[in-house]
Scaffold this motif. Structure first.
Motif, PDB file in Angstrom:
ATOM      1  N   UNK A   1       0.895  -1.345  -0.007  1.00  0.00           N
ATOM      2  CA  UNK A   1       0.149  -0.001   0.094  1.00  0.00           C
ATOM      3  C   UNK A   1       0.854   1.223   0.110  1.00  0.00           C
ATOM      4  N   UNK A   2       0.447   2.048  -0.427  1.00  0.00           N
ATOM      5  CA  UNK A   2       1.395   3.475  -0.930  1.00  0.00           C
ATOM      6  C   UNK A   2       1.117   4.301   0.387  1.00  0.00           C
ATOM      7  N   UNK A   3       1.882   5.528   0.600  1.00  0.00           N
ATOM      8  CA  UNK A   3       1.772   6.152   1.536  1.00  0.00           C
ATOM      9  C   UNK A   3       0.654   7.262   1.605  1.00  0.00           C
ATOM     10  N   UNK A   4      -0.397   7.433   2.286  1.00  0.00           N
ATOM     11  CA  UNK A   4      -1.393   8.288   2.369  1.00  0.00           C
ATOM     12  C   UNK A   4      -1.338   9.271   3.715  1.00  0.00           C
ATOM     13  N   UNK A   5      -1.654  10.542   3.329  1.00  0.00           N
ATOM     14  CA  UNK A   5      -1.932  11.324   4.498  1.00  0.00           C
ATOM     15  C   UNK A   5      -3.515  11.426   4.722  1.00  0.00           C
ATOM     16  N   UNK A   6      -3.862  12.321   5.843  1.00  0.00           N
ATOM     17  CA  UNK A   6      -5.040  12.648   6.040  1.00  0.00           C
ATOM     18  C   UNK A   6      -5.817  13.376   5.102  1.00  0.00           C
ATOM     19  N   UNK A   7      -5.188  14.268   4.573  1.00  0.00           N
ATOM     20  CA  UNK A   7      -5.706  15.069   3.313  1.00  0.00           C
ATOM     21  C   UNK A   7      -6.060  14.277   2.105  1.00  0.00           C
ATOM     22  N   UNK A   8      -5.413  13.166   1.832  1.00  0.00           N
ATOM     23  CA  UNK A   8      -5.671  12.406   0.697  1.00  0.00           C
ATOM     24  C   UNK A   8      -7.091  11.592   1.035  1.00  0.00           C
ATOM     25  N   UNK A   9      -7.227  11.140   2.117  1.00  0.00           N
ATOM     26  CA  UNK A   9      -8.281  10.368   2.500  1.00  0.00           C
ATOM     27  C   UNK A   9      -9.585  11.279   2.489  1.00  0.00           C
ATOM     28  N   UNK A  10      -9.231  12.508   3.002  1.00  0.00           N
ATOM     29  CA  UNK A  10     -10.306  13.120   3.178  1.00  0.00           C
ATOM     30  C   UNK A  10     -10.646  13.847   1.711  1.00  0.00           C
ATOM     31  N   UNK A  11      -9.963  14.166   0.996  1.00  0.00           N
ATOM     32  CA  UNK A  11     -10.176  14.496  -0.665  1.00  0.00           C
ATOM     33  C   UNK A  11     -11.192  13.191  -1.148  1.00  0.00           C
ATOM     34  N   UNK A  12     -10.632  12.056  -0.993  1.00  0.00           N
ATOM     35  CA  UNK A  12     -11.212  10.732  -1.676  1.00  0.00           C
ATOM     36  C   UNK A  12     -12.643  10.433  -1.143  1.00  0.00           C
ATOM     37  N   UNK A  13     -12.807  10.837   0.431  1.00  0.00           N
ATOM     38  CA  UNK A  13     -14.195  10.781   0.854  1.00  0.00           C
ATOM     39  C   UNK A  13     -15.009  11.852   0.241  1.00  0.00           C
ATOM     40  N   UNK A  14     -14.432  13.128   0.217  1.00  0.00           N
ATOM     41  CA  UNK A  14     -15.138  14.238  -0.392  1.00  0.00           C
ATOM     42  C   UNK A  14     -15.841  13.955  -1.902  1.00  0.00           C
ATOM     43  N   UNK A  15     -14.856  13.219  -2.557  1.00  0.00           N
ATOM     44  CA  UNK A  15     -15.247  12.937  -4.172  1.00  0.00           C
ATOM     45  C   UNK A  15     -16.104  11.551  -4.122  1.00  0.00           C
ATOM     46  N   UNK A  16     -16.277  10.887  -3.124  1.00  0.00           N
ATOM     47  CA  UNK A  16     -16.928   9.723  -3.096  1.00  0.00           C
ATOM     48  C   UNK A  16     -16.218   8.523  -3.622  1.00  0.00           C
ATOM     49  N   UNK A  17     -14.985   8.558  -3.676  1.00  0.00           N
ATOM     50  CA  UNK A  17     -14.090   7.478  -4.113  1.00  0.00           C
ATOM     51  C   UNK A  17     -13.512   6.530  -3.147  1.00  0.00           C
ATOM     52  N   UNK A  18     -13.629   6.864  -2.014  1.00  0.00           N
ATOM     53  CA  UNK A  18     -12.892   6.251  -0.829  1.00  0.00           C
ATOM     54  C   UNK A  18     -13.530   4.613  -0.767  1.00  0.00           C
ATOM     55  N   UNK A  19     -14.529   4.476  -0.728  1.00  0.00           N
ATOM     56  CA  UNK A  19     -15.250   3.025  -0.424  1.00  0.00           C
ATOM     57  C   UNK A  19     -14.599   2.336  -1.763  1.00  0.00           C
ATOM     58  N   UNK A  20     -14.837   2.701  -3.170  1.00  0.00           N
ATOM     59  CA  UNK A  20     -14.183   1.868  -4.350  1.00  0.00           C
ATOM     60  C   UNK A  20     -12.532   1.803  -4.243  1.00  0.00           C
ATOM     61  N   UNK A  21     -12.041   2.811  -3.534  1.00  0.00           N
ATOM     62  CA  UNK A  21     -10.259   2.767  -3.531  1.00  0.00           C
ATOM     63  C   UNK A  21     -10.202   1.530  -2.384  1.00  0.00           C
ATOM     64  N   UNK A  22     -10.959   1.625  -1.304  1.00  0.00           N
ATOM     65  CA  UNK A  22     -10.758   0.612  -0.256  1.00  0.00           C
ATOM     66  C   UNK A  22     -11.051  -0.874  -0.919  1.00  0.00           C
ATOM     67  N   UNK A  23     -12.135  -0.967  -1.741  1.00  0.00           N
ATOM     68  CA  UNK A  23     -12.529  -2.344  -2.383  1.00  0.00           C
ATOM     69  C   UNK A  23     -11.350  -2.754  -3.251  1.00  0.00           C
ATOM     70  N   UNK A  24     -10.729  -1.919  -3.854  1.00  0.00           N
ATOM     71  CA  UNK A  24      -9.753  -2.163  -4.806  1.00  0.00           C
ATOM     72  C   UNK A  24      -8.490  -2.754  -4.111  1.00  0.00           C
TER      73      UNK A  24
END
Length: 93
Positions: free
Chosen positions: A1-24
């Motif tokens: 898994x690559x390095x992520x910080x809180x801002x990346x996860x917040x941006x994915x959650x805001x765009x609605x891509x977080x659940x798809x990313x985690x499933x992947x």
């Protein structure tokens, strides 16, 4: 898994891509575990069911008791010496 910080996860959650990313990420982890490791190659001259080249079956165990030892123990058994189940020590029980 690559390095992520809180801002990346917040941006994915805001765009609605977080659940798809985690499933992947989960799918990628499962595929890595399901691929079986490749078996090691057979050595040259391998014959199934035979001892490997350069080896042999184990030796027989050495004989530790002589005929005199067996005769002495047989005589002790016949007279009942050293037997724990003989309450009166007569040799007939």
């Amino acid at each position: 898994m690559t390095d992520f910080d809180a801002s990346d996860i917040a941006a994915m959650r805001k765009e609605g891509d977080l659940s798809g990313f985690l499933r992947g990420q989960l799918r990628a982890g499962r595929t890595q575990k399901t691929t079986p490791p490749t078996p090691p190659p057979k050595p040259p001259g391998h014959r199934p069911g035979y001892w490997p080249a350069g080896s042999r079956p184990p030796d027989r165990r050495p004989v530790r008791h002589t005929a005199a030892d067996w005769q002495r123990e047989l005589d002790r058994y016949r007279t009942g010496q050293g037997h724990d189940n003989d309450p009166c020590h007569c040799g007939n029980c």
